[in-house]
Design an enzyme around this catalytic site. Structure first.
Site, mmCIF file in Angstrom:
data_model
loop_
_atom_site.group_PDB
_atom_site.id
_atom_site.type_symbol
_atom_site.label_atom_id
_atom_site.label_comp_id
_atom_site.label_asym_id
_atom_site.label_seq_id
_atom_site.Cartn_x
_atom_site.Cartn_y
_atom_site.Cartn_z
ATOM 1 N N ILE A 75 40.305 35.370 41.789
ATOM 2 C CA ILE A 75 39.802 35.190 40.423
ATOM 3 C C ILE A 75 39.912 36.877 40.018
ATOM 4 O O ILE A 75 39.229 37.761 40.618
ATOM 5 C CB ILE A 75 38.315 34.753 40.457
ATOM 6 C CG1 ILE A 75 37.838 34.743 39.035
ATOM 7 C CG2 ILE A 75 37.389 35.598 41.380
ATOM 8 C CD1 ILE A 75 36.643 33.964 38.983
ATOM 9 N N SER A 76 40.374 36.941 38.588
ATOM 10 C CA SER A 76 40.693 38.261 38.023
ATOM 11 C C SER A 76 39.282 39.268 37.827
ATOM 12 O O SER A 76 38.466 38.231 37.552
ATOM 13 C CB SER A 76 41.589 38.301 36.842
ATOM 14 O OG SER A 76 42.768 37.720 37.105
#
EC number: 2.1.1.77
Length: 207
Positions: free
Chosen positions: A51-52
């Site tokens: 997940i960024s």
């Protein structure tokens, strides 16, 4: 998270900030990672994907210049967090994920928040989503060796594309604006590191 990690680093679009405040990031990470959900760092979500970091989500979203009525394509659903931010800010979101367990998990998380304007397709994201084109904006959450022409073709005149371009290990975040005559203006924004974009017009899974 929003004040110290996003506003302090220059993101000023009020709609982006409001969306980041509204969408709970912990819903999109594994329970064991919940305590780290609001740190400004990428987190593993399984299947060798991440997940960024919140700042990069905010920056990329701001570069799309969404006003509320857009039809947006996301390449790389991942956890579903970026799609959730887009869903709050745009009219319709179409997102493509090649890894089935991630797509299913993202759908569950999005549904739990009542974000029903997100359509998820399990497919090769490098070909885009031709059946639903054209799009007002396209965001790519994986690093590509170059910009697939399919994305340009599926973008409306005046549309914006944000994509990391470079090697498998480091990229430059690129913003492309499609002109009325079909030509494009390209701007390099900042250095970044994303997982590789795998598919017919990206990297091979064996690379």
């Amino acid at each position: 998270m929003v004040e110290s990690q996003i506003i302090a680093r220059g993101v000023s679009d009020r709609r982006v900030i409001e969306a980041m405040l509204k969408v709970p990031r912990h819903v999109f990470v594994e329970e064991a990672m919940a305590a780290q959900a609001y740190s400004d760092t990428p987190l593993p979500i399984g299947e060798k994907q991440t997940i960024s970091q919140p700042y990069m989500v905010a920056l990329m979203t701001e570069l799309l210049e969404l006003k509320g009525k857009e039809k947006v394509l996301e390449i790389g659903t991942g956890s579903g967090y970026q799609a959730a931010i887009l869903a709050v800010m745009a009219d319709r979101v179409y997102t493509v994920e090649r890894i089935r367990p991630l797509a299913l998990r993202a759908r569950k998380a999005l549904d739990s928040l009542g974000l029903l304007n997100v359509n998820i397709k399990m497919s090769d994201g490098t070909v885009g989503w031709e059946d639903e084109a054209p799009f007002d904006a396209i965001i790519v959450t994986a690093g590509a060796p170059d910009i697939p022409q399919q994305y340009i073709d599926q973008l409306k005149p005046g549309g914006r594309l944000v994509i990391p371009v470079g090697t498998q290990f480091e990229q430059v975040l690129v913003r492309v604006v499609k002109q009325e005559d079909g030509s494009v203006e390209r701007e390099n924004i900042t250095g970044c590191r994303f997982v590789k974009l795998v598919g017919k017009f990206g990297w091979s899974s064996d690379d």
